[in-house]
Each structure stands twice: as structure tokens, then as C-alpha cells.
Design a protein around this motif. Sequence first.
Motif, PDB file in Angstrom:
ATOM      1  N   ASP A 300       0.868  -1.189   0.000  1.00  0.00           N
ATOM      2  CA  ASP A 300       0.000   0.000   0.000  1.00  0.00           C
ATOM      3  C   ASP A 300       0.905   1.240   0.000  1.00  0.00           C
ATOM      4  OD1 ASP A 300      -1.647   2.112   0.536  1.00  0.00           O
ATOM      5  OD2 ASP A 300      -2.732   1.142   2.175  1.00  0.00           O
ATOM      6  N   SER A 301       1.190   1.753  -1.185  1.00  0.00           N
ATOM      7  CA  SER A 301       2.188   2.831  -1.290  1.00  0.00           C
ATOM      8  C   SER A 301       1.699   4.132  -0.646  1.00  0.00           C
ATOM      9  CB  SER A 301       2.575   3.077  -2.748  1.00  0.00           C
ATOM     10  OG  SER A 301       1.439   3.446  -3.490  1.00  0.00           O
ATOM     11  N   ARG A 316       9.208  10.082  -3.820  1.00  0.00           N
ATOM     12  CA  ARG A 316       8.371  10.469  -4.967  1.00  0.00           C
ATOM     13  C   ARG A 316       7.358   9.372  -5.272  1.00  0.00           C
ATOM     14  NH1 ARG A 316       9.385  14.355  -9.428  1.00  0.00           N
ATOM     15  NH2 ARG A 316       7.262  14.628 -10.185  1.00  0.00           N
ATOM     16  N   ASN A 317       6.103   9.791  -5.292  1.00  0.00           N
ATOM     17  CA  ASN A 317       5.032   8.840  -5.601  1.00  0.00           C
ATOM     18  C   ASN A 317       4.982   8.614  -7.108  1.00  0.00           C
ATOM     19  OD1 ASN A 317       2.755   7.352  -5.722  1.00  0.00           O
ATOM     20  ND2 ASN A 317       1.436   8.830  -4.688  1.00  0.00           N
ATOM     21  N   GLN A 318       5.089   7.377  -7.552  1.00  0.00           N
ATOM     22  CA  GLN A 318       5.051   7.083  -8.990  1.00  0.00           C
ATOM     23  C   GLN A 318       3.818   6.264  -9.357  1.00  0.00           C
ATOM     24  OE1 GLN A 318       7.144   8.209 -11.280  1.00  0.00           O
ATOM     25  NE2 GLN A 318       8.639   9.157  -9.922  1.00  0.00           N
ATOM     26  N   SER A 319       2.896   6.115  -8.402  1.00  0.00           N
ATOM     27  CA  SER A 319       1.751   5.212  -8.586  1.00  0.00           C
ATOM     28  C   SER A 319       0.904   5.512  -9.816  1.00  0.00           C
ATOM     29  CB  SER A 319       0.835   5.294  -7.369  1.00  0.00           C
ATOM     30  OG  SER A 319       1.407   4.563  -6.342  1.00  0.00           O
ATOM     31  N   TYR A 320       0.897   6.771 -10.229  1.00  0.00           N
ATOM     32  CA  TYR A 320       0.053   7.182 -11.359  1.00  0.00           C
ATOM     33  C   TYR A 320       0.671   6.780 -12.696  1.00  0.00           C
ATOM     34  CZ  TYR A 320       3.666  10.677 -11.630  1.00  0.00           C
ATOM     35  OH  TYR A 320       4.904  11.271 -11.734  1.00  0.00           O
ATOM     36  N   ALA A 324       3.473   1.100 -12.704  1.00  0.00           N
ATOM     37  CA  ALA A 324       4.144   1.500 -11.462  1.00  0.00           C
ATOM     38  C   ALA A 324       3.138   1.669 -10.318  1.00  0.00           C
ATOM     39  CB  ALA A 324       4.932   2.790 -11.684  1.00  0.00           C
ATOM     40  N   LYS A 325       2.027   0.923 -10.395  1.00  0.00           N
ATOM     41  CA  LYS A 325       1.020   1.014  -9.339  1.00  0.00           C
ATOM     42  C   LYS A 325       1.659   0.653  -7.993  1.00  0.00           C
ATOM     43  CE  LYS A 325      -3.788  -0.119  -8.659  1.00  0.00           C
ATOM     44  NZ  LYS A 325      -3.897  -1.093  -7.568  1.00  0.00           N
ATOM     45  N   ASN A 326       1.316   1.408  -6.983  1.00  0.00           N
ATOM     46  CA  ASN A 326       1.848   1.187  -5.626  1.00  0.00           C
ATOM     47  C   ASN A 326       3.361   1.372  -5.527  1.00  0.00           C
ATOM     48  OD1 ASN A 326      -0.106   0.821  -3.617  1.00  0.00           O
ATOM     49  ND2 ASN A 326      -0.684  -1.151  -4.509  1.00  0.00           N
TER      50      ASN A 326
END
Length: 348
Positions: A300-301, A316-320, A324-326
Motif C-alpha cells: 500500500d504505497s 516520490r510517488n510514482q503510482s500514477y 508502477a502502481k503502488n
Amino acid sequence: MTPTTTTDVRSLVRPNILTLIPYSSARGEFKGNADILLDANESPFDNGHNRYPEPLSTDIRMALAEIKNIDPDQIFIGNGSDEIVDQVTRIFCNPGKDSVVALPPTFGMYKVAAGINDAEFRAVNLLPDFSIPVSELKSSWDETSKILWLCSPNNPSGNLMEADVVEDLIRSFPGIVVLDEAYIDFVPEASFLPRIDEFPNLIITQTLSKGWGMAGVRLGAAYASKFIVTMLRAIKMPYNINVLTQGVALAALKQPEVMRERVAILISERKRLERELPKFPFVDHIFPSVTNFLLVRFVDSDKVYRHLLENGIVVRNQSYQPNAKNCLRITAGLPEENDRLLEALRVL
Ligand SMILES: Cc1ncc(COP(=O)(O)O)c(C=O)c1O
């Protein structure tokens, strides 16, 4: 048809850029020696930066030419490689007509530059292991496609693109291939720079922002044929690299051993994180990296991201991004900063 000569590359340049008469700066026109400078409406009071900078960053190009073993006329210096990304797009893409191709998840400025310059952005996602889907990529381009952006090592995945695949793409793409080597100081043996003269349609970009540790001074370099460098010079702002940047960058380039020592520390810290992070049950996968950062997939990122922020640590959030989900991208910091990261994760 793949451009294999300067004439072919010339035919890819926007006609208005090809015929542009560049701005001729006072310092650019001046040749020879003079000790009284009354040509540029500057202030005569010497404070170290009262004069305009040398327009072509020649001292820096000479230093890089020696380090990289390349002709200084095949080097263009930009205000960060960001500026070069925009310039290349402007030189080759007719607004409203042409397209560029890139491979997400990748560096975001290729898309921004396409948007600014009204070029169509064609995205062909990297495969789940972040390698290139070659045949899908080859069927994505057409005669409007002027630029193929390849990022190797890739940001945010941290992997190198296979050299054979890169070579095949340079040889088959009908326009300009830009190989973004921003992270190459962490894996210098993988650079395509020694082979630049084999490919008239290749531009390699590098930067002082990563391994060299000078993101704040804003200095990037493009390596290409003399013709392409002439085009980059034609459209640049007259004094794109300021006096302070030129001075600081030149001093650093004279001490490459300092850069190498720090790169070695960061690589060893990245490896430590690679060993330590999988011990946490909430870490799902670490993607192999040759850089100073790691792409990490968590169970769960968002939860990890928020927890780290609460502990004063920003990643850095890359989930989008595709595939690269999570995922969070974590830069290797100082040893004590990485200790704090690991400590914070221990209490999640
Ligand atoms: C792949 C890649 N290219 C280029 C840049 C931008 O570099 P510069 O600081 O030289 O503009 C970055 C910065 O994060 C990057 O990751």
C-alpha cells in the motif's frame, strides 16, 4: 527512412529554424583582445558578475571535451538538460503537425515539451519489467514522428535499456533519437557517447545535476553532430548559462575524482537499501537499479508515503505512472538519512 547523413538530418529541421538568423550577442561578435569593454551596455564596476557570460560556455565545453574525449564543437551546453529537451522539440517539431514518441513510465519533461510546442505525444508503455516493447514501438511511429525519447538509465525505473535494442532503434527510427543519459555517471561504461559519430540522428543528453551533485547550478549537455549543435546554438537564448553557473561548474569539472568518490558512496547506499528494504513485509518488489534511486513497489504505497511524510521524509510517488502502481521512487541519501528512512519504516 532513417536519417543517415547530415543532409537527411537537415531535412528534418523545421524550415523556419533552418533559415533563422540567430541573435548576435555583443560578446559573441567580439574576437581578439581588448581591455576596455564598451560594447554591451554593461556596468563597468567589477563585482565578479557585471559582464555578460561567454555565450557558448566554451571553458566548460573544453573541460567536458577532455573528460569525454569528444570534439568541443559536438557539445552544446544547456540551462539544465530540461532546456535541451525543449530546444530539441522546437528544432524538429512543426507545431500542430509533428509527433514525438516516448516510453512511459519515464521522465516527465518529454511530454511537457511536446505540450508546449504543440507536438503530438505518442506513448508506448514499457513492459512490466521496464524493457522496451520493440515491435509495438516500431509500429507507433510514422512520417510525422520527429523525435524518439529514450531514457537510459530510465527514470523512474532505474534500469538500463539494452544496448542492442537502443542501437536497433537508432538505426530504424525515421527521425532524431534522443538518448537521455542523466544518470550515466552511476554506470559510465554503458554510455553511448564513444559511439556518437556512428549515428547522425543521435543526440545524447547528460547533466551535472545527478552524479556531479550540482542540480542547483542548472547545467546540462547535449552531444551530437556538429550540424545538430549548430541548430541548438541558433535557437538558444543569447546568454543561457550565467557567469555564476559557468564558474562553479568549471571548478567541479576540474575535480572529477570528487564526483567519482560520491557516486561510489551513493551506489553503496543504494545497494544497502536494496538489501534492507525487502526485509519489510509491506515491501512487495524492488526493481533492479543502476542509479542513485530505487523504484519500490509496496503493498500500500499511499500508506507508506504518508507515514514517511509524517516522519519528515519525502519520497516520490510514482503510482500514477503505467506499470508502477503502488510504487514509490526513493533516492539514496546520505548514510545517516538512509538510516532514518529505515528506522521510520521499522515503526510503520
Ligand atoms: C532522466 C532525466 N533527464 C533529465 C533530467 C533533468 O536534468 P537537469 O537537471 O539537467 O535539467 C532529469 C531530472 O530529474 C531526469 O531524471
